[in-house]
Design an enzyme around this catalytic site. Structure first.
Site, mmCIF file in Angstrom:
data_model
loop_
_atom_site.group_PDB
_atom_site.id
_atom_site.type_symbol
_atom_site.label_atom_id
_atom_site.label_comp_id
_atom_site.label_asym_id
_atom_site.label_seq_id
_atom_site.Cartn_x
_atom_site.Cartn_y
_atom_site.Cartn_z
ATOM 1 C CG HIS A 46 54.848 38.798 -35.896
ATOM 2 N ND1 HIS A 46 53.928 39.558 -36.581
ATOM 3 C CD2 HIS A 46 54.131 37.894 -35.148
ATOM 4 C CE1 HIS A 46 52.698 39.147 -36.259
ATOM 5 N NE2 HIS A 46 52.805 38.138 -35.418
ATOM 6 C CB SER A 58 50.629 35.805 -36.216
ATOM 7 O OG SER A 58 51.339 35.863 -34.995
#
Length: 227
Positions: free
Chosen positions: A159, A123
């Protein structure tokens, strides 16, 4: 010559999906019990998630963590260069980059990378290595950020399958002139040797990565890691 970066779209906290990815980048160090520095700046050194990250790796590595609050350690450069791997958490990418730059850690990270220390993260710990990325650092809305560390060229988006707005926002940004780049689903890792994409791996069947340009997406099928 610069070393290895492993950029992960997102991790699962489920052991059978998380551990294969951890074992993958730990194995790139070539150390039997690698020294790993966990960097949780993007979550403001929050105690519980930092402890979770350290504990998860403790059976396979010699793990420490790097605090920046209330200030970083005086031997920051020596600490970083003494590792086999540096592992960056998710969280607020823009805040982490600002703190690193104030304390010169951005320069130290580049030196560590060039010295062969494996850099890994998910991330925020994925997009920080690139020139640009898609982030929620400035609020719940997703925005393009253009001041990453720039170790890797182009942009990145984590994501990709885990958050519904990631794909439409990233593809729109790239169509409108944002740097083309790479997107990764959760549980997918992109391995770079130097600045070249060397391999895509996944710990979740069906997850993949994509090369994203103004013309659309090119799927990059990963090698599935065994649990």
């Amino acid at each position: 010559m610069a070393g290895t970066i492993v950029a992960m779209g997102g991790i699962s906290w489920e052991d059978e999906e998380r551990r294969p990815l951890e074992d993958y980048w730990l194995g790139l160090t070539s150390a039997e019990r690698p020294r790993v520095l966990v960097v949780p700046t993007a979550i403001a050194d929050a105690a519980e998630p930092t402890l979770n990250l350290v504990t998860q790796l403790h059976d396979r590595a010699v793990v420490s963590h790097l605090p920046f609050f209330p200030w970083p350690p005086s031997d920051l450069r020596q600490l970083a260069l003494g590792q086999d791997a540096i592992y960056v958490s998710g969280g607020n990418t823009a805040n982490a980059l600002a703190i690193w730059r104030v304390h010169g850690f951005d320069t130290i990270l580049r030196e560590a990378w060039e010295a062969g220390v494996v850099l890994a993260g998910w991330s925020a710990g994925m997009i920080c290595w690139f020139e640009a990325g898609v982030t929620d650092s400035f609020g719940p809305q997703l925005e393009g950020m253009r001041d990453g560390l720039g170790f890797l060229p182009g942009s990145a988006c984590p994501h990709y399958d885990g958050e519904g707005e990631r794909r439409p926002v990233y593809t729109r940004l790239v169509r409108d002139g944002f740097s083309p780049g790479l997107a990764a689903d959760d549980c997918v890792a992109l391995r770079f040797d130097g600045t070249a994409l060397a391999e895509v791996v996944s710990s979740r069947d069906g997850s993949r990565a994509y090369r994203v340009t103004p013309d659309g997406e090119e799927p990059l099928e990963p090698r599935l890691l065994s649990a």
